[in-house]
Motif scaffolding. Structure first.
Motif, PDB file in Angstrom:
ATOM      1  N   LEU A 116       0.826  -1.202   0.000  1.00  0.00           N
ATOM      2  CA  LEU A 116       0.000   0.000   0.000  1.00  0.00           C
ATOM      3  C   LEU A 116       0.861   1.252   0.000  1.00  0.00           C
ATOM      4  CD1 LEU A 116      -2.826   1.199   0.100  1.00  0.00           C
ATOM      5  CD2 LEU A 116      -2.757   1.019   2.606  1.00  0.00           C
ATOM      6  N   ASP A 117       1.980   1.231   0.763  1.00  0.00           N
ATOM      7  CA  ASP A 117       2.809   2.432   0.830  1.00  0.00           C
ATOM      8  C   ASP A 117       3.448   2.742  -0.530  1.00  0.00           C
ATOM      9  OD1 ASP A 117       4.394   0.177   0.959  1.00  0.00           O
ATOM     10  OD2 ASP A 117       5.943   1.142   2.178  1.00  0.00           O
ATOM     11  N   ARG A 118       3.793   1.710  -1.319  1.00  0.00           N
ATOM     12  CA  ARG A 118       4.344   1.951  -2.649  1.00  0.00           C
ATOM     13  C   ARG A 118       3.279   2.577  -3.563  1.00  0.00           C
ATOM     14  NH1 ARG A 118       7.804  -0.337  -6.564  1.00  0.00           N
ATOM     15  NH2 ARG A 118       7.858   1.241  -8.226  1.00  0.00           N
ATOM     16  N   CYS A 119       2.054   2.088  -3.466  1.00  0.00           N
ATOM     17  CA  CYS A 119       0.968   2.646  -4.271  1.00  0.00           C
ATOM     18  C   CYS A 119       0.750   4.116  -3.921  1.00  0.00           C
ATOM     19  CB  CYS A 119      -0.316   1.859  -4.040  1.00  0.00           C
ATOM     20  SG  CYS A 119      -0.271   0.148  -4.623  1.00  0.00           S
ATOM     21  N   ILE A 120       0.743   4.425  -2.625  1.00  0.00           N
ATOM     22  CA  ILE A 120       0.545   5.817  -2.200  1.00  0.00           C
ATOM     23  C   ILE A 120       1.680   6.696  -2.703  1.00  0.00           C
ATOM     24  CG2 ILE A 120       0.442   7.350  -0.198  1.00  0.00           C
ATOM     25  CD1 ILE A 120      -0.983   5.074   1.296  1.00  0.00           C
ATOM     26  N   PHE A 121       2.896   6.194  -2.618  1.00  0.00           N
ATOM     27  CA  PHE A 121       4.073   6.963  -3.076  1.00  0.00           C
ATOM     28  C   PHE A 121       3.959   7.278  -4.571  1.00  0.00           C
ATOM     29  CE2 PHE A 121       8.265   7.008  -5.079  1.00  0.00           C
ATOM     30  CZ  PHE A 121       8.869   8.048  -4.378  1.00  0.00           C
ATOM     31  N   GLU A 122       3.571   6.291  -5.362  1.00  0.00           N
ATOM     32  CA  GLU A 122       3.471   6.515  -6.798  1.00  0.00           C
ATOM     33  C   GLU A 122       2.334   7.471  -7.139  1.00  0.00           C
ATOM     34  OE1 GLU A 122       5.543   5.712  -8.970  1.00  0.00           O
ATOM     35  OE2 GLU A 122       6.776   4.228  -7.935  1.00  0.00           O
ATOM     36  N   MET A 123       1.213   7.364  -6.446  1.00  0.00           N
ATOM     37  CA  MET A 123       0.111   8.291  -6.684  1.00  0.00           C
ATOM     38  C   MET A 123       0.500   9.707  -6.282  1.00  0.00           C
ATOM     39  SD  MET A 123      -2.363   6.605  -8.115  1.00  0.00           S
ATOM     40  CE  MET A 123      -1.015   5.766  -8.967  1.00  0.00           C
ATOM     41  N   LYS A 124       1.243   9.820  -5.197  1.00  0.00           N
ATOM     42  CA  LYS A 124       1.712  11.140  -4.751  1.00  0.00           C
ATOM     43  C   LYS A 124       2.596  11.782  -5.819  1.00  0.00           C
ATOM     44  CE  LYS A 124       2.211  14.223  -1.393  1.00  0.00           C
ATOM     45  NZ  LYS A 124       1.074  14.959  -0.817  1.00  0.00           N
ATOM     46  N   SER A 125       3.426  10.998  -6.465  1.00  0.00           N
ATOM     47  CA  SER A 125       4.310  11.539  -7.501  1.00  0.00           C
ATOM     48  C   SER A 125       3.540  12.012  -8.731  1.00  0.00           C
ATOM     49  CB  SER A 125       5.340  10.482  -7.918  1.00  0.00           C
ATOM     50  OG  SER A 125       4.707   9.405  -8.600  1.00  0.00           O
ATOM     51  N   LEU A 126       2.312  11.524  -8.906  1.00  0.00           N
ATOM     52  CA  LEU A 126       1.488  11.914 -10.058  1.00  0.00           C
ATOM     53  C   LEU A 126       0.452  12.976  -9.707  1.00  0.00           C
ATOM     54  CD1 LEU A 126       0.734   8.415 -11.664  1.00  0.00           C
ATOM     55  CD2 LEU A 126       2.348  10.134 -12.492  1.00  0.00           C
TER      56      LEU A 126
END
Length: 479
Positions: free
Chosen positions: A103-113
């Motif tokens: 989940l933390d990787r998904c949040i990180f990638e969404m944050k970058s977009l």
């Protein structure tokens, strides 16, 4: 005492006393100016729009979701909150099936977009802070993926909580979209390769299309009436997908090309016979019109039929805009109109108007054609009888109202997609030859009894002429 109070009052209203307020306003306004994007550079990146008021004012319900919000425009509305819990369940179930996704990787990638995503919308959404916006991106992105995955995998859809038709409708609203690069990023995190991604995107389009038989591969022109396991024969999606409405539009309106317009035709034997009968017609000739030939408006179906133009269903169309006008015959593919057609047509028109304006809007031009043809329920009946319209609404009156309302607020340019066809149709019906020919056919060839009466009249006239000839001949040359 009164003078002291007056001086105090004046001192309170003096410009010096308001100086701090002006400074605060200046600072606040400057902060807002600093946060604005460079419109000239950023406006071209807008791909998701709120529907303009002039288009939506009489039909707002056709642009607003009924069960689920996707993206920020309708996020948090009270009647849509029930599906937010379902989105959380979708995310939980999706992550539980894939141990390699954190989940933390998904949040990180969404944050970058996040900033790229915000710039896709023509509004700022300052009311959504970063965390709320990223959460929305994550939940909505995973919902789109897992919703269609469940259908594709044949899994139980009862857990969604709503009829899938309602959800499909909401997913095709212009204001209810997220950028497709969010879905692509989640595909990448899941580990979906390009081939599987292509199949999945094709399936999304296949699932959303209302009439799959009209979608054809331009290379083979063979209609697809059923889904195959690999979807290998289904046309490829565009290289860049903005959102689901853009994907849907690509398959429904695929580079339509130029309509076939042929306005002249050699005489056949029937035409020659009809021409020879004009001398015996009692109709009064009407002068040619001196008006400019319009490329924006054509007469209704009833008027066109009265002026000799024929309608027919186009067989084996390449797409729904494969319309042609050939030798006085207007050929249009069969159009099935249901309750779902109303939001689909309205949102596709809004998408064209917002994204392309008046310069490139073939779908709007097509609906303008329908709006011109249909003014009364009798026009609907004419188009139904020739197989152009299949009406699944309540009545001809309801269909007439919908077609006349759907283009409100939209515009087309003088050189719109069907401009040449409009011009040639108007030239055809303005021709005095075609008007007289149509009147002759309508008056004397519309039924067997009319034809028999005409033939009897012609025989009687010939016999009368023969009798007169012999009478005159006998007078000058008596036996």
């Amino acid at each position: 005492m009164e003078e002291i109070q007056l001086e105090a009052s004046l001192s309170k209203s003096s410009p010096l006393s308001e100086a701090p307020t002006v400074v605060d306003l200046e600072a606040s306004l400057q902060r807002e100016l600093d946060t604005l994007w460079d419109y000239e550079n950023e406006a071209e990146n807008f791909t998701i729009f709120r529907t303009p008021h002039n288009i939506s004012q009489t039909k707002k319900n056709l642009f607003e979701p009924s069960v689920i919000s996707i993206g920020p425009f309708h996020h948090g509305q009270k009647h849509l909150r029930a599906m937010e819990e379902q989105k959380m369940r979708f995310l939980r179930d999706f992550l539980s099936r894939r141990d390699h996704i954190s989940l933390d990787r998904c949040i990180f990638e969404m944050k970058s977009l996040e900033m790229r995503t915000r710039r896709c919308y023509n509004e700022m959404f300052d009311d959504l802070d970063s965390n709320a916006f990223v959460k929305m991106m994550l939940l909505d992105g995973f919902f789109v993926i897992d919703y269609f995955s469940k259908w594709y995998g044949g899994r139980n859809m009862n857990e969604v909580g709503w009829n899938s038709n309602f959800i499909d409708r909401d997913l095709l609203l212009q204001e209810n979209q997220i950028p497709f690069f969010i879905v692509d990023k989640l595909f990448e995190l899941i580990g979906v390769n390009q081939d599987d991604r292509m199949i999945y995107v094709k399936y999304i389009a296949y699932k959303l299309l209302p009439n799959r038989s009209i979608i054809q591969d331009p290379r083979t022109e063979t209609p697809y009436t059923r889904i195959t396991n690999s979807l290998a024969g289904f046309p490829d999606p565009p290289a860049e997908i903005h959102h689901l409405v853009h994907l849907y539009y690509h398959y429904l309106v695929p580079n339509p090309g130029t309509p076939v317009v042929l306005s002249t035709k050699p005489f056949d034997h029937t035409t020659k016979f009809q021409t020879s009968c004009i001398a015996f017609s009692l109709s009064v000739a009407l002068p040619n019109s001196t008006r400019n030939i319009s490329s924006m408006v054509i007469p209704s179906a009833t008027e066109l039929k009265q002026k000799g133009l024929k309608f027919t269903r186009k067989s084996n169309p390449k797409h729904m805009l494969d319309i042609s006008f050939e030798y006085g015959v207007l050929k249009i593919p069969t159009l099935e109109i249901t309750d779902d057609t109303k939001p689909i047509f309205s949102n596709l028109i809004a998408f064209e108007q917002c994204k392309y304006g008046k310069e490139n809007n073939p779908f709007t031009s097509f609906v303008y054609l329908l709006d011109n043809l249909v003014n009364t329920p009798n026009d609907v009946t004419i188009l139904q009888e020739c197989g152009i319209i299949e009406n699944w609404l309540g009545s001809e009156e309801e269909l007439t109202h919908f077609i006349n309302q759907v283009t409100e607020g939209a515009g087309i340019g003088d050189d719109h997609y069907l401009a040449e066809l409009f011009t040639e149709v108007n030239k055809y019906v303005e021709s005095s030859w075609h008007r007289h020919r149509a009147k002759l056919i309508r008056d004397y060839f519309s039924s067997p009894w009319a034809i028999i009466s005409l033939i009897a009249a012609l025989i009687l006239l010939v016999l009368t002429l023969v009798q007169s000839f012999f009478a005159v001949f006998a007078y000058f040359r008596p036996p």
